[in-house]
Design an enzyme around this catalytic site. Structure first.
Site, PDB file in Angstrom:
ATOM      1  CB  CYS A  83      -0.914   0.025   1.213  1.00 42.94           C
ATOM      2  SG  CYS A  83      -2.031  -1.368   1.279  1.00 42.94           S
TER       3      CYS A  83
ATOM      4  CG  HIS B 209      -3.101   3.825   2.547  1.00 34.12           C
ATOM      5  ND1 HIS B 209      -3.664   3.454   1.355  1.00 34.12           N
ATOM      6  CD2 HIS B 209      -3.017   2.683   3.309  1.00 34.12           C
ATOM      7  CE1 HIS B 209      -3.903   2.148   1.374  1.00 34.12           C
ATOM      8  NE2 HIS B 209      -3.518   1.664   2.547  1.00 34.12           N
TER       9      HIS B 209
ATOM     10  CG  ASN C 251      -6.480  -0.598   1.637  1.00 33.91           C
ATOM     11  OD1 ASN C 251      -5.812  -0.106   0.725  1.00 33.91           O
ATOM     12  ND2 ASN C 251      -5.941  -1.166   2.701  1.00 33.91           N
TER      13      ASN C 251
HETATM   14  O1  UT7 Z   1      -3.519  -0.876   3.910  1.00 30.13           O
HETATM   15  C1  UT7 Z   1      -2.773  -1.901   4.485  1.00 30.13           C
HETATM   16  C2  UT7 Z   1      -2.796  -1.829   5.949  1.00 30.13           C
HETATM   17  N1  UT7 Z   1      -4.054  -2.237   6.471  1.00 30.13           N
HETATM   18  C3  UT7 Z   1      -4.555  -1.598   7.486  1.00 30.13           C
HETATM   19  O2  UT7 Z   1      -4.010  -0.621   7.935  1.00 30.13           O
HETATM   20  C4  UT7 Z   1      -5.789  -2.180   8.110  1.00 30.13           C
HETATM   21  C5  UT7 Z   1      -5.664  -2.132   9.585  1.00 30.13           C
HETATM   22  N2  UT7 Z   1      -6.720  -2.801  10.327  1.00 30.13           N
HETATM   23  C6  UT7 Z   1      -8.026  -2.392  10.319  1.00 30.13           C
HETATM   24  O3  UT7 Z   1      -8.425  -1.539   9.587  1.00 30.13           O
HETATM   25  C7  UT7 Z   1      -8.933  -3.006  11.369  1.00 30.13           C
HETATM   26  O4  UT7 Z   1      -8.174  -3.764  12.268  1.00 30.13           O
HETATM   27  C8  UT7 Z   1     -10.061  -3.902  10.771  1.00 30.13           C
HETATM   28  C9  UT7 Z   1     -11.096  -3.031  10.096  1.00 30.13           C
HETATM   29  C10 UT7 Z   1      -9.470  -4.880   9.793  1.00 30.13           C
HETATM   30  C11 UT7 Z   1     -10.757  -4.685  11.895  1.00 30.13           C
HETATM   31  O5  UT7 Z   1     -11.255  -3.787  12.866  1.00 30.13           O
HETATM   32  P1  UT7 Z   1     -10.962  -4.051  14.411  1.00 30.13           P
HETATM   33  O6  UT7 Z   1     -11.670  -2.997  15.149  1.00 30.13           O
HETATM   34  O7  UT7 Z   1      -9.469  -4.129  14.583  1.00 30.13           O
HETATM   35  O8  UT7 Z   1     -11.665  -5.424  14.652  1.00 30.13           O
HETATM   36  P2  UT7 Z   1     -11.036  -6.813  15.153  1.00 30.13           P
HETATM   37  O9  UT7 Z   1     -10.188  -7.416  14.099  1.00 30.13           O
HETATM   38  O10 UT7 Z   1     -10.448  -6.628  16.516  1.00 30.13           O
HETATM   39  O11 UT7 Z   1     -12.361  -7.696  15.293  1.00 30.13           O
HETATM   40  C12 UT7 Z   1     -13.390  -7.342  16.218  1.00 30.13           C
HETATM   41  C13 UT7 Z   1     -14.546  -8.316  16.035  1.00 30.13           C
HETATM   42  C14 UT7 Z   1     -14.104  -9.781  16.028  1.00 30.13           C
HETATM   43  O12 UT7 Z   1     -15.122 -10.520  16.668  1.00 30.13           O
HETATM   44  P3  UT7 Z   1     -14.944 -10.975  18.199  1.00 30.13           P
HETATM   45  O13 UT7 Z   1     -13.696 -11.826  18.230  1.00 30.13           O
HETATM   46  O14 UT7 Z   1     -14.829  -9.716  18.990  1.00 30.13           O
HETATM   47  O15 UT7 Z   1     -16.211 -11.748  18.463  1.00 30.13           O
HETATM   48  C15 UT7 Z   1     -14.109 -10.141  14.566  1.00 30.13           C
HETATM   49  O16 UT7 Z   1     -14.334 -11.515  14.339  1.00 30.13           O
HETATM   50  O17 UT7 Z   1     -15.183  -8.090  14.773  1.00 30.13           O
HETATM   51  C16 UT7 Z   1     -15.264  -9.327  14.060  1.00 30.13           C
HETATM   52  N3  UT7 Z   1     -15.203  -9.029  12.631  1.00 30.13           N
HETATM   53  C17 UT7 Z   1     -16.297  -8.727  11.907  1.00 30.13           C
HETATM   54  N4  UT7 Z   1     -17.595  -8.621  12.231  1.00 30.13           N
HETATM   55  C18 UT7 Z   1     -18.445  -8.286  11.253  1.00 30.13           C
HETATM   56  C19 UT7 Z   1     -14.108  -8.993  11.812  1.00 30.13           C
HETATM   57  N5  UT7 Z   1     -14.480  -8.685  10.577  1.00 30.13           N
HETATM   58  C20 UT7 Z   1     -15.824  -8.506  10.586  1.00 30.13           C
HETATM   59  C21 UT7 Z   1     -16.769  -8.160   9.617  1.00 30.13           C
HETATM   60  N6  UT7 Z   1     -18.061  -8.060   9.984  1.00 30.13           N
HETATM   61  N7  UT7 Z   1     -16.429  -7.920   8.338  1.00 30.13           N
END
Ligand code: UT7
Length: 326
Positions: free
Chosen positions: A113, A253, A283
């Site tokens: 990215c 970004h 993204n």
């Molecule tokens: O460009 C390259 C670099 N990339 C980035 O910079 C991306 C960086 N990361 C992010 O943007 C975020 O971490 C995400 C958007 C990917 C995820 O958000 P988060 O607030 O960090 O969520 P998490 O991964 O901690 O997940 C929280 C919960 C989990 O459920 P439990 O374990 O709390 O029950 C996940 O399973 O959300 C769940 N989850 C979803 N729920 C509904 C993960 N993906 C989804 C989804 N829909 N699509």
């Protein structure tokens, strides 16, 4: 002293739109979750016959038209991508041929990215040293081909697109004033596409393990992104002896609205000084910053003399920034 200046921009996104509601039908997710956690509402997906160089070609044509240049005026083609048409020839070579540019150098760079901002660092240096006069730099991605559409943790995040710029030399005190690039290969496992390379070549086993798709430890990546982008943004501003309040626009970004807001908060920038289009495209990796820059230019949000900060973060891990005086 010669500096590199962006003299034209162009971008292209495919027509097909996939909304969060469309995704609700294929994975266990919701529009509300995606909007609250990422800021994304929809993304564009390339057609079956479109590869990265096709998107790059459409964006490059727009930039060349805006610059009133013919392809023969370009003396180097650089493409930033982590989803090339194929391992080789490079996507830049396909683009060069399609544009009808002959006998210039053409090569790809891959900093995921951060690729476009890494490309600015490189192109700016090549123009400063007068090795090249006019460089076409394109960020292009077809991430939909390497996305696991059954993995809700990643498939809601990515989209396809391309953005292009023409860089030329100037003796004026404007253009790309400074750049910074950084990487931490030790954190590479946080976001990677493990299959299909020489470590794990394409095989039935590899496909069964779904290693041809992006794998990401989202939450850990998020924390590193916030920390590193806050730091690199602040340092880049300091490098230029200006205060954050003198910035006219931050063009970040577009990976996650919460990461963008964290950087803006650290710089004390009001909302109107931050360019955001993540809701439309998600993204798009190396295409994200040049698409946003092109949209900002065409929307009249970039004016002569403005200080503009670009920043990006991605796989590698890599991160990078550039301070432009328009
Ligand atoms: O460009 C390259 C670099 N990339 C980035 O910079 C991306 C960086 N990361 C992010 O943007 C975020 O971490 C995400 C958007 C990917 C995820 O958000 P988060 O607030 O960090 O969520 P998490 O991964 O901690 O997940 C929280 C919960 C989990 O459920 P439990 O374990 O709390 O029950 C996940 O399973 O959300 C769940 N989850 C979803 N729920 C509904 C993960 N993906 C989804 C989804 N829909 N699509």
């Amino acid at each position: 002293m010669i500096r590199a200046r962006i003299t034209a921009t162009g971008s292209y996104v495919p027509d097909t739109v996939i909304t969060n509601h469309d995704l609700e039908k294929i994975v266990d997710t919701s529009d509300q979750w995606i909007v609250e956690r990422t800021g994304i509402k929809e993304r564009r997906i390339a057609g079956a016959s479109q590869a990265s160089s096709d998107l790059a070609y459409a964006a490059a044509q727009k930039a060349l038209k805006q610059a009133h240049l013919k392809p023969k005026d370009i003396d180097l083609v650089i493409v930033a991508t982590c989803t090339p048409d194929m391992a080789f020839p490079s996507t830049a070579c396909f683009l060069q041929d399609r544009l009808g540019i002959k006998h210039t150098g053409a090569f790809d760079i891959n900093a995921a990215c951060s690729g476009f901002v890494y490309g600015l660092h490189l192109a700016s240096s090549l123009i400063r040293t007068e090795a090249h006069r006019r460089i076409l730099l394109v960020g292009t991605e077809v991430l939909s081909r390497v996305t696991d559409w059954q993995d809700r943790a990643t498939c809601v995040l990515f989209g396809d697109g391309a953005g292009a710029v023409v860089l030329e030399g100037t003796k004026e005190r404007r253009g790309i004033m400074s750049t910074r690039i950084q990487a931490d290969g030790g954190l590479g496992e946080l976001i990677m596409l493990p299959g299909g390379g020489t470590r794990t070549p394409c095989s039935k086993q590899m496909l069964l393990k779904k290693m041809q798709f992006i794998k990401m430890k989202g939450n850990e990546t998020f924390k590193v992104a916030v920390r590193t982008l806050e730091e690199i943004a602040a340092r880049t501003i300091e490098d230029n002896g200006i205060d954050p309040s003198q910035l006219s626009l931050l063009i970040p970004h577009q990976a996650n609205l919460r990461i963008i807001q964290a950087t803006a908060k650290r710089l004390n920038l009001p909302e109107e000084k931050v360019f955001v289009n993540i809701e439309k495209y998600g993204n798009t990796s190396a295409a994200s910053v040049p698409i946003a820059l092109d949209e900002a230019v065409r929307a009249g949000r970039v004016k002569d003399g403005d200080h503009i900060l670009l920043e990006a973060f991605g796989g590698g891990l890599t991160w990078a920034s550039a301070l432009l005086k328009w």
